[in-house]
Each structure stands twice: as C-alpha cells, then as structure tokens.
Design an enzyme around this catalytic site. Structure first.
Site, short mmCIF file in Angstrom:
data_model
loop_
_atom_site.label_atom_id
_atom_site.label_comp_id
_atom_site.label_asym_id
_atom_site.label_seq_id
_atom_site.Cartn_x
_atom_site.Cartn_y
_atom_site.Cartn_z
N HIS A 133 -3.69 -5.10 -0.52
CA HIS A 133 -3.33 -5.61 0.81
C HIS A 133 -3.37 -7.14 0.81
CE1 HIS A 133 -3.49 -1.83 3.19
NE2 HIS A 133 -4.29 -1.44 2.22
N GLU A 173 -2.56 -9.08 3.18
CA GLU A 173 -3.01 -9.54 4.50
C GLU A 173 -4.53 -9.51 4.63
OE1 GLU A 173 -2.86 -5.10 5.08
OE2 GLU A 173 -1.79 -6.60 3.89
N CYS A 176 0.84 -1.20 0.00
CA CYS A 176 0.00 0.00 0.00
C CYS A 176 0.88 1.26 0.00
CB CYS A 176 -0.98 -0.05 1.16
SG CYS A 176 -2.30 1.21 1.05
#
Length: 212
Positions: A192, A194, A82
């Site tokens: 992202h 995650e 990001c």
C-alpha cells in the site's frame, strides 16, 4: 477533465488513497468514482481495493465497471494497489474465481507449511506490516526510491505471474514473492503506497508524472 480517477467498487475505504494522491497531485483534480464514464474520461486511473477476491470481482461487475477498467488498463497510466493488483490476473485461489486476465498468471495463498523465517521462527499469515521491496527492473515509478526500501503490506495472497518479465519487484516472506508488476502503461503493487510514508508518496508522485 478529471486528472486521476480512483475506482470505487465498494470494497475498502478509499479516502486514504485519495488523500495521499491529492498530497502529491498539486492542482490536478482527483476523484473517487463508481461511474464508468468518469473512469473513461480520466487521464490516469488508480485501481485499489481491500477484502476477498470473490467479493471484489462480484462488486466490480455489479457496478458495471469491468469494461471501463479493462479499457483503462489498455491505454491509460494505470496503478493497481493490493487487491487491485491481484484482480488483473487470470485466476485466484481465493474462492477459485477468475480475474480480469489483463496479465497472465495466478493469485496464490501463502503456504502455511513454508512460513518460516531465517531464524526458524514461524511467520504469520496474513503478511502484515513493513517489509523490504527489492526492485527487479528499472521503472519510472522507482525514481528516487532506494532498492530495498520498506513498504506496508496486508495480504494473505500474492500474484505469481506466468511471465517472469512482468515482475517489477520482489519481497521475502517465507519465500520470495512478486510484490509489484509492470507492463507498458500498467504498474501494480501488492503493498500500500498510501500507507508507506515517504517512499509511498514518492511512488504516487512518480505515477502522477508518469508518461508511458
């Protein structure tokens, strides 16, 4: 020795990044750190972040982490996420601030006038939610991940590399933008991993095992 250092410069909740990496790292130590010495000693480095680019650059310098980040980006397996991707470039339109200049290019804002979907409907900024990521070139971090797999995004700005060869993936949202870049020991993504379910975990697992 710390296997994976996640750089903490005070911007964003890093626990979700750490939990996802711990999930795929097995017994390898993973630490969130704002200590330049720990970053320098780590085997591989993750550079995430959330918020506005001017704030991120200011906080990075306030914690004395700039040099450690630049050193890690030179020779360690390095993953930017990001804002951690955007900060690697030379300049950002957000706040008109210089970045770390690890890669040539600009960070630019989505042009509201061009944010129109194929069916003519308006697209919102920030670009938020799941979208397809189309791989621009083979890379070890794409292993086991299908071309066009969906990842999770939250952003109003995106990178525009000066060298097209840096692009590792593209995504369409009103226009086609570079959603991941790669060079030598560096891989960085606007999305992202995650927050991207199985595909994101696979990318992080590939990073843990990557030997550039």
């Amino acid at each position: 020795m710390t296997k994976v250092a996640i750089i903490d410069y005070g911007m964003g909740n890093l626990r979700s990044v750490a939990k996802a990496i711990e999930h795929v790292a097995g017994d390898s130590p993973v630490v969130i750190t704002s200590d330049p010495a720990v970053v320098r000693a780590a085997e591989r480095v993750v550079f995430p972040g959330q918020g506005a680019m001017p704030d991120c650059m200011r906080e990075l310098d306030a914690r004395g982490l700039r040099a450690a980040v630049l050193e890690a980006a030179r020779d360690k397996p390095f993953l930017g996420i990001c804002i951690g991707q955007q900060m690697l470039f030379e300049h950002s339109e957000e706040g008109d601030v210089p970045g770390l200049a690890v890669m040539p290019g600009e960070v630019v804002r989505f042009d509201d006038a061009r944010m129109v979907a194929a069916d003519g409907s308006r697209l919102k900024v920030p670009h938020m939610g799941w979208n397809e990521v189309w791989q621009a070139a083979p890379h070890p971090l794409w292993e086991g991940i299908g071309d066009g797999e969906r990842f999770y995004f939250v952003h109003s700005y995106y990178v525009a590399p000066a060298d097209p060869a840096l692009a590792a993936a593209h995504t369409d949202y009103g226009l086609r933008f570079t959603s991941a870049v790669a060079r030598a020991n560096i891989f960085a993504a606007q999305f992202h991993p995650e927050k991207s379910a199985a595909a994101g975990l696979r990318l992080l697992s590939n990073f843990i095992r990557w030997a550039p």
